[in-house]
Write a protein that holds these residues in place. Structure first.
Motif, PDB file in Angstrom:
ATOM      1  N   SER A  55       0.818  -1.307   0.073  1.00  0.00           N
ATOM      2  CA  SER A  55      -0.034   0.028  -0.025  1.00  0.00           C
ATOM      3  C   SER A  55       0.772   1.277  -0.213  1.00  0.00           C
ATOM      4  O   SER A  55       1.832   1.281   0.756  1.00  0.00           O
ATOM      5  CB  SER A  55      -0.735   0.059   1.079  1.00  0.00           C
ATOM      6  N   GLY A  56       0.703   2.130  -0.932  1.00  0.00           N
ATOM      7  CA  GLY A  56       1.257   3.512  -0.894  1.00  0.00           C
ATOM      8  C   GLY A  56       2.478   3.325  -1.559  1.00  0.00           C
ATOM      9  O   GLY A  56       3.199   4.547  -1.831  1.00  0.00           O
ATOM     10  N   SER A  57       3.111   2.237  -1.997  1.00  0.00           N
ATOM     11  CA  SER A  57       4.397   2.154  -2.799  1.00  0.00           C
ATOM     12  C   SER A  57       3.911   2.617  -4.170  1.00  0.00           C
ATOM     13  O   SER A  57       5.358   2.611  -4.897  1.00  0.00           O
ATOM     14  CB  SER A  57       4.894   0.702  -2.361  1.00  0.00           C
ATOM     15  N   GLN A  58       3.143   2.548  -4.853  1.00  0.00           N
ATOM     16  CA  GLN A  58       2.788   2.670  -6.277  1.00  0.00           C
ATOM     17  C   GLN A  58       2.909   4.309  -6.634  1.00  0.00           C
ATOM     18  O   GLN A  58       2.622   5.058  -5.627  1.00  0.00           O
ATOM     19  CB  GLN A  58       1.761   1.924  -6.655  1.00  0.00           C
ATOM     20  N   GLY A  59       3.334   4.408  -7.639  1.00  0.00           N
ATOM     21  CA  GLY A  59       3.323   5.950  -8.290  1.00  0.00           C
ATOM     22  C   GLY A  59       2.074   6.399  -8.425  1.00  0.00           C
ATOM     23  O   GLY A  59       1.024   5.808  -8.343  1.00  0.00           O
ATOM     24  N   SER A  60       2.081   7.724  -8.699  1.00  0.00           N
ATOM     25  CA  SER A  60       0.708   8.613  -8.693  1.00  0.00           C
ATOM     26  C   SER A  60       0.060   8.371 -10.091  1.00  0.00           C
ATOM     27  O   SER A  60      -0.997   9.018 -10.239  1.00  0.00           O
ATOM     28  CB  SER A  60       1.012  10.004  -8.417  1.00  0.00           C
ATOM     29  N   ASN A  61       0.635   7.743 -11.111  1.00  0.00           N
ATOM     30  CA  ASN A  61       0.090   7.902 -12.337  1.00  0.00           C
ATOM     31  C   ASN A  61      -0.787   6.829 -12.826  1.00  0.00           C
ATOM     32  O   ASN A  61      -1.153   6.829 -14.070  1.00  0.00           O
ATOM     33  CB  ASN A  61       1.178   8.051 -13.382  1.00  0.00           C
ATOM     34  N   GLY A  62      -1.271   6.143 -11.901  1.00  0.00           N
ATOM     35  CA  GLY A  62      -1.988   4.918 -12.219  1.00  0.00           C
ATOM     36  C   GLY A  62      -3.344   5.168 -12.311  1.00  0.00           C
ATOM     37  O   GLY A  62      -3.878   6.422 -11.963  1.00  0.00           O
ATOM     38  N   THR A  63      -4.268   4.437 -13.191  1.00  0.00           N
ATOM     39  CA  THR A  63      -5.653   4.814 -13.364  1.00  0.00           C
ATOM     40  C   THR A  63      -6.232   3.356 -13.169  1.00  0.00           C
ATOM     41  O   THR A  63      -5.952   2.409 -12.889  1.00  0.00           O
ATOM     42  CB  THR A  63      -5.984   4.866 -14.796  1.00  0.00           C
ATOM     43  N   ALA A  64      -7.802   3.503 -12.873  1.00  0.00           N
ATOM     44  CA  ALA A  64      -8.507   2.617 -12.522  1.00  0.00           C
ATOM     45  C   ALA A  64      -9.534   2.080 -13.799  1.00  0.00           C
ATOM     46  O   ALA A  64     -10.687   1.874 -13.910  1.00  0.00           O
ATOM     47  CB  ALA A  64      -9.614   2.676 -11.339  1.00  0.00           C
ATOM     48  N   ASP A  65      -8.545   1.938 -14.817  1.00  0.00           N
ATOM     49  CA  ASP A  65      -9.285   1.780 -16.181  1.00  0.00           C
ATOM     50  C   ASP A  65      -9.238   0.414 -16.674  1.00  0.00           C
ATOM     51  O   ASP A  65      -9.494   0.075 -17.883  1.00  0.00           O
ATOM     52  CB  ASP A  65      -8.972   2.741 -17.023  1.00  0.00           C
ATOM     53  N   GLY A  66      -8.576  -0.450 -15.868  1.00  0.00           N
ATOM     54  CA  GLY A  66      -8.365  -1.829 -16.501  1.00  0.00           C
ATOM     55  C   GLY A  66      -7.192  -2.293 -17.172  1.00  0.00           C
ATOM     56  O   GLY A  66      -6.933  -3.295 -17.649  1.00  0.00           O
ATOM     57  N   GLN A  67      -6.425  -1.017 -17.577  1.00  0.00           N
ATOM     58  CA  GLN A  67      -5.383  -1.163 -18.460  1.00  0.00           C
ATOM     59  C   GLN A  67      -3.957  -1.339 -17.628  1.00  0.00           C
ATOM     60  O   GLN A  67      -3.976  -1.230 -16.425  1.00  0.00           O
ATOM     61  CB  GLN A  67      -5.085  -0.083 -19.514  1.00  0.00           C
ATOM     62  N   THR A  68      -2.990  -1.955 -18.254  1.00  0.00           N
ATOM     63  CA  THR A  68      -1.754  -2.325 -17.597  1.00  0.00           C
ATOM     64  C   THR A  68      -1.094  -0.965 -17.119  1.00  0.00           C
ATOM     65  O   THR A  68      -1.210  -0.067 -17.640  1.00  0.00           O
ATOM     66  CB  THR A  68      -0.711  -2.950 -18.620  1.00  0.00           C
ATOM     67  N   ASN A  69      -0.661  -1.125 -15.769  1.00  0.00           N
ATOM     68  CA  ASN A  69      -0.252   0.170 -15.362  1.00  0.00           C
ATOM     69  C   ASN A  69       1.510  -0.250 -15.097  1.00  0.00           C
ATOM     70  O   ASN A  69       1.852  -1.191 -14.684  1.00  0.00           O
ATOM     71  CB  ASN A  69      -0.846   0.364 -13.744  1.00  0.00           C
ATOM     72  N   THR A  70       2.302   0.863 -15.376  1.00  0.00           N
ATOM     73  CA  THR A  70       3.557   0.826 -15.429  1.00  0.00           C
ATOM     74  C   THR A  70       4.422   1.611 -14.264  1.00  0.00           C
ATOM     75  O   THR A  70       5.453   1.878 -14.378  1.00  0.00           O
ATOM     76  CB  THR A  70       4.291   1.002 -16.766  1.00  0.00           C
ATOM     77  N   ASN A  71       3.474   2.094 -13.326  1.00  0.00           N
ATOM     78  CA  ASN A  71       4.220   2.880 -12.312  1.00  0.00           C
ATOM     79  C   ASN A  71       4.809   2.129 -11.177  1.00  0.00           C
ATOM     80  O   ASN A  71       5.221   2.842 -10.274  1.00  0.00           O
ATOM     81  CB  ASN A  71       3.143   3.970 -11.977  1.00  0.00           C
ATOM     82  N   GLY A  72       4.951   0.746 -11.257  1.00  0.00           N
ATOM     83  CA  GLY A  72       5.918   0.351 -10.405  1.00  0.00           C
ATOM     84  C   GLY A  72       5.140   0.195  -8.963  1.00  0.00           C
ATOM     85  O   GLY A  72       4.157   0.085  -8.893  1.00  0.00           O
ATOM     86  N   GLY A  73       5.921  -0.132  -7.943  1.00  0.00           N
ATOM     87  CA  GLY A  73       5.717  -0.203  -6.552  1.00  0.00           C
ATOM     88  C   GLY A  73       6.252  -1.542  -5.961  1.00  0.00           C
ATOM     89  O   GLY A  73       6.920  -2.387  -6.500  1.00  0.00           O
ATOM     90  N   ASP A  74       6.299  -1.468  -4.768  1.00  0.00           N
ATOM     91  CA  ASP A  74       7.009  -2.622  -3.983  1.00  0.00           C
ATOM     92  C   ASP A  74       6.302  -3.828  -4.083  1.00  0.00           C
ATOM     93  O   ASP A  74       5.111  -3.961  -3.360  1.00  0.00           O
ATOM     94  CB  ASP A  74       7.568  -2.108  -2.465  1.00  0.00           C
TER      95      ASP A  74
END
Length: 536
Positions: A55-74
């Motif tokens: 929680s909280g480790s992912q970047g801020s450019n993610g969306t909730a649109d079902g597509q691949t998110n590439t902003n990483g996270g732990d």
């Protein structure tokens, strides 16, 4: 496709486009694959592609649109999910989509065991579920996939997680397919995603680690805070919508220790203001963060917090080993702010809030005592009044202590650095440090590498009437635990005294001998004179 069919398709897509995946804590949902234009293709199967992060480790450019998110996270590995198909929700019917946008999935929708789902559908009907489809555990990158899923709505539950996961992700709803109206402008009529990417989050609490240091100049019991316990932990990364409800590091001391103190509290090597936490000292020593402190911790995700405790060894147990384990208590929940008065000790955590704490590894220090017998060399009688000091050995863990040499200053035990033989001739030193060890995570009953340590006894004062020898140092091996009899025997010889004068007993014997000789001589002279007169 007819104009009427296309218009119907747009209306269905528009209704589905407002879909909100029932997320209390879901994180992000995104997607990759695109279906054919128009209506839902019930002949297709899809998949839920799960990306598990802290929680909280992912970047801020993610969306909730079902597509691949590439902003990483732990990533979080070894987490298992189960997708439960809802059998009484037909996604080919317009009415089935109504109300999904505002459907709230309760936090307990998966049931107490995470495998008995229950959900109320829009309109008030209870959801009926087919058998769940179980994922493989997430891999080292935090990814897993539940595939070959027919067109349905699915309640997804986190059904298994490693012990480091403090708070499982909340259950969430996913539809196969998932509407994709605005994310892909190349298809203005709207498209359906059959392979849906989801990003559920966890609050992950890694086990804190503990080490131990024994002050080299304070190797006797009750020497005053001679043992320190540095405890380090990773501050969990929590979601932006969450706040810590409590953050406590607690260390209950062994009964053979006392006077627990808080030495320091640091985050990434920087002192934490004392206004951010409450320090509780004594037999149990604790650092608990207040409301301002919890808010500060949220700004330090994945940082290292170090709390250093100190304590005094007051006695030596029978086996000599004093063990210690601390615990980290932490939790976070959705809220705008931390609680005004959060608990600052484990006893303050409200009933009904399950938190048994995450333990550190075990550390152990071992201690031993010394008993020296002081006696007369000639007759082995006990001698009272001999005074000793004890020193660390230059090579404390030599294989043979017989050649040990002293180093440093005398060691104080209970504030005293001189020890006197009693009426039984015994010099008793209550406790000296032998060794310490940091155990591995999850291991109990840790045993130090050394069971004895070399020390040097120095006799500073001999009993009255006895000689303090030039070589007054005695090496001794101190073993862990309590000594039943004695460790070493040290002899003393009596002082020499001047020779007695002739007027003493020896003089009287000599005079008596001379007197007897004179008398015998006189008798012989008298007899000789008498014989001479008789002849005349």
């Amino acid at each position: 496709m007819s104009t009427t069919a296309r218009a119907l398709g747009r209306r269905v897509a528009a209704a589905a486009g407002a879909l909100a995946i029932g997320v209390a804590g879901l994180g992000l949902v995104s997607g990759a694959a695109v279906a054919a234009d128009g209506n839902i293709d019930t002949s297709r199967t899809g998949s839920i592609i799960i990306h598990k992060h802290e929680s909280g480790s992912q970047g801020s450019n993610g969306t909730a649109d079902g597509q691949t998110n590439t902003n990483g996270g732990d990533p979080v590995a070894d987490v298992v999910f189960t997708a439960f198909p809802i059998s009484n929700l037909d996604l080919t019917a317009q009415a089935s989509w109504d109300g999904l946008k505002t459907l709230s999935v309760p936090a307990d929708a998966c049931g107490a065991d995470d495998n008995t789902p229950a959900l109320t559908l829009p309109g008030g009907a209870a959801a009926a579920f087919d058998a769940g489809v179980v994922s493989a555990p997430t891999d080292a990158t935090g990814n897993t996939t539940i595939g070959n899923l027919p067109v349905k709505a699915y309640l997804v539950c986190e059904t298994s997680a490693p012990a480091t996961v403090k708070t499982k992700s909340a259950p969430f709803l996913v539809t196969i397919p998932f509407p994709n109206n605005t994310a892909n402008t190349a298809h203005p009529d709207g498209n359906w995603l059959y392979d849906v990417n989801v990003y559920p989050k966890n609050t992950v609490v890694l086990a804190p680690t503990k080490s131990i240091t024994v002050e080299e100049t304070k190797h006797g019991v009750q020497a005053g805070e001679q043992v320190t316990f540095p405890i380090t932990a990773k501050i969990p990364s929590i979601a932006a919508t969450d706040n810590f409800t409590h953050f406590i590091i607690d260390d209950p001391l062994d009964a053979n220790m006392e006077n627990g103190k808080v030495v320091s509290v640091k985050i990434d090597g920087v002192d934490v203001p004392t206004s951010y936490y409450t320090a509780t000292e004594g037999q149990t020593v604790t650092v608990g963060f207040n409301s301002a402190g919890l808010a500060h911790l949220k700004t330090k995700p994945n940082s290292t917090i170090e709390v250093v405790f100190a304590a005094t060894v007051k006695s030596v147990p029978a086996d000599g080993n004093i063990r210690n384990t601390a615990k980290l208590y932490v939790d976070a929940k959705p809220s705008n702010t931390p609680p005004d008065t959060p608990p600052t000790t484990p006893n303050d955590i409200p009933p009904g809030t399950p938190d048994d704490g995450t333990p550190t590894n075990e550390v152990v220090s071992s201690w031993g005592d010394v008993k020296v017998l002081k006696q007369d060399k000639d007759n082995a009688k006990a001698l009272e009044g001999a005074v000793f000091q004890v020193y660390n050995a230059a090579d404390p863990y030599a294989a043979d202590c017989s050649a040990a040499t002293k180093t440093g200053n005398p060691i104080a035990v209970n504030g005293v650095n001189e020890f006197t033989s009693d009426t039984a001739g015994l010099v008793s030193i209550a406790g000296l440090f032998v060794d310490s060890k940091v155990g591995a995570a999850g291991v109990t009953g840790v045993v130090p590498d050394h069971t004895q340590r070399c020390y040097v006894l120095v006799e500073t004062k001999a009993p009255a009437g006895y000689v303090l020898t030039t070589n007054n140092s005695t090496p001794v091996a101190v073993k862990a635990g309590l000594t039943a009899d004695k460790d070493v025997t040290i002899d003393n010889t009596k002082q020499d005294v001047p020779q007695l004068p002739l007027t003493g007993a020896a003089g009287r014997v000599l005079l008596m001998t001379l007197g007897a000789a004179l008398i015998l001589g006189a008798v012989g002279f008298a007899l000789s004179s008498r014989r001479k007169r008789a002849r005349a």
